[in-house]
Design a protein around this motif. Structure first.
Motif, PDB file in Angstrom:
ATOM      1  N   PRO A   2       0.833  -1.206   0.000  1.00 16.53           N
ATOM      2  CA  PRO A   2       0.000   0.000   0.000  1.00 16.53           C
ATOM      3  C   PRO A   2       0.867   1.255   0.000  1.00 16.53           C
ATOM      4  O   PRO A   2       2.006   1.237   0.456  1.00 16.53           O
ATOM      5  CB  PRO A   2      -0.779  -0.122   1.312  1.00 16.53           C
ATOM      6  N   GLN A  63      -5.464   4.511   8.009  1.00 17.07           N
ATOM      7  CA  GLN A  63      -4.581   3.996   6.963  1.00 17.07           C
ATOM      8  C   GLN A  63      -3.475   3.109   7.533  1.00 17.07           C
ATOM      9  O   GLN A  63      -2.354   3.106   7.048  1.00 17.07           O
ATOM     10  CB  GLN A  63      -3.978   5.156   6.166  1.00 17.07           C
ATOM     11  N   THR A  64      -3.812   2.359   8.576  1.00 18.26           N
ATOM     12  CA  THR A  64      -2.832   1.415   9.112  1.00 18.26           C
ATOM     13  C   THR A  64      -2.747   0.222   8.173  1.00 18.26           C
ATOM     14  O   THR A  64      -3.722  -0.125   7.498  1.00 18.26           O
ATOM     15  CB  THR A  64      -3.236   0.945  10.525  1.00 18.26           C
ATOM     16  N   SER A  65      -1.576  -0.370   8.095  1.00 12.88           N
ATOM     17  CA  SER A  65      -1.382  -1.542   7.238  1.00 12.88           C
ATOM     18  C   SER A  65      -0.269  -2.396   7.819  1.00 12.88           C
ATOM     19  O   SER A  65       0.562  -1.913   8.601  1.00 12.88           O
ATOM     20  CB  SER A  65      -1.017  -1.114   5.814  1.00 12.88           C
TER      21      SER A  65
END
Length: 193
Positions: A2, A63-65
């Motif tokens: 991402p 928007q953590t991944s």
């Protein structure tokens, strides 16, 4: 993989590492010593600020991944290790201090990797003591890179090395904490090596 603003900031932190280091090797004809210190400390300070900002934005923007969770601590360890090696090279701190901090980072990173492979990564998730350790390290490094006057009675090299000793204590304390948490997780379990 991402790509979002928090990950961009983390990559920016990684990109700042060689720039920060290179500043200290510029000749006096380009940048005098005091200005190298100020610029290098400023770059390091900006990089350290992105460490907080990327995590904040990742949580705030949702928007953590997994990739961001992997890259963020790698970027932190790279900038700290590069700065510590630079400070030893410049004679502003002791090699044994840098070895303790870098050795701990490698040990805990390996422990986290191994724990993740065992399916138990949550037991070595970042704890408050780890955040204190990081703050002390960043402040110590910032002061030692700056190595200039703050106030007439404050020697930033002495103050930076005092914070470095605090960082060493927190480094060892946090390592003991993470090792203890890992040991608790696996007491009584069959562990694959």
């Amino acid at each position: 993989m991402p790509f979002n603003l928090p990950i961009f900031l983390t990559w920016l932190r990684v990109a700042m590492i060689p720039v920060c280091v290179a500043v200290f090797f510029l000749p006096d004809s380009i940048l005098v010593s005091h200005h190298r210190n100020v610029l290098g400390a400023l770059i390091f300070g900006l990089a350290a600020a992105t460490d907080w900002l990327d995590g904040y934005l990742a949580r705030r923007l949702g928007q953590t991944s997994a990739f961001g969770a992997f890259l963020d601590p790698v970027a932190d360890k790279l900038i700290v290790a590069a700065a510590l090696i630079l400070l030893v090279e410049l004679g502003r701190t002791e090699g044994w201090m840098a070895m303790i901090i870098i050795g701990r980072e490698i040990t805990i990173s390996a422990l986290r990797e191994w724990m993740a492979a065992q399916g138990s990564s949550s037991s070595v998730a970042v704890a408050y003591i780890g955040k204190l350790k990081t703050a002390a390290q960043m402040l110590a490094i910032l002061l030692l890179l700056y190595a200039g006057p703050l106030l007439p009675w404050i020697d930033t090299l002495v103050l930076g090395n005092i914070f470095m000793v605090v960082a060493i204590i927190l480094t060892l304390w946090s390592m003991a904490y993470y090792l203890k948490m890992a040991a608790k997780q696996f007491s009584g379990k069959k562990i694959e090596l």
